[in-house]
Write a protein that holds these residues in place. Structure first.
Motif: not given
Ligand code: FES
Length: 66
Positions: A13-14, A45-46, A50-51, A57-62
């Motif tokens: 998921p995500n 997620c595109r 390195r696609y 990179s899909h992770r949200k930055r906190v």
């Protein structure tokens, strides 16, 4: 290929799609990408640099400074 011989594909998921390797992945431009990894994370997620492979990179930055 069924049962014990079936290749497992797991949708995170995500996140990426995890595919048991090795894989040959053909993108929409006809280019074939290969990976010999035991499990290959395919970007869904595109946003990956390195696609077609996931680089997290899909992770949200906190922010941690605040
Ligand atoms: S799914 Fe991880 S970078 Fe796209």
């Amino acid at each position: 290929m069924t049962g014990q011989n079936a290749r497992r594909v797991t949708v995170v998921p995500n996140g990426p799609v995890l595919v048991e390797g090795p894989v040959e992945l053909v993108t929409e431009d006809g280019v074939t990408h290969t990976s010999d990894r035991f499990v290959v994370a395919v970007c869904a997620c595109r946003r990956s640099k390195r696609y077609p492979f996931c680089d997290t990179s899909h992770r949200k930055r906190v922010r941690t400074d605040g």
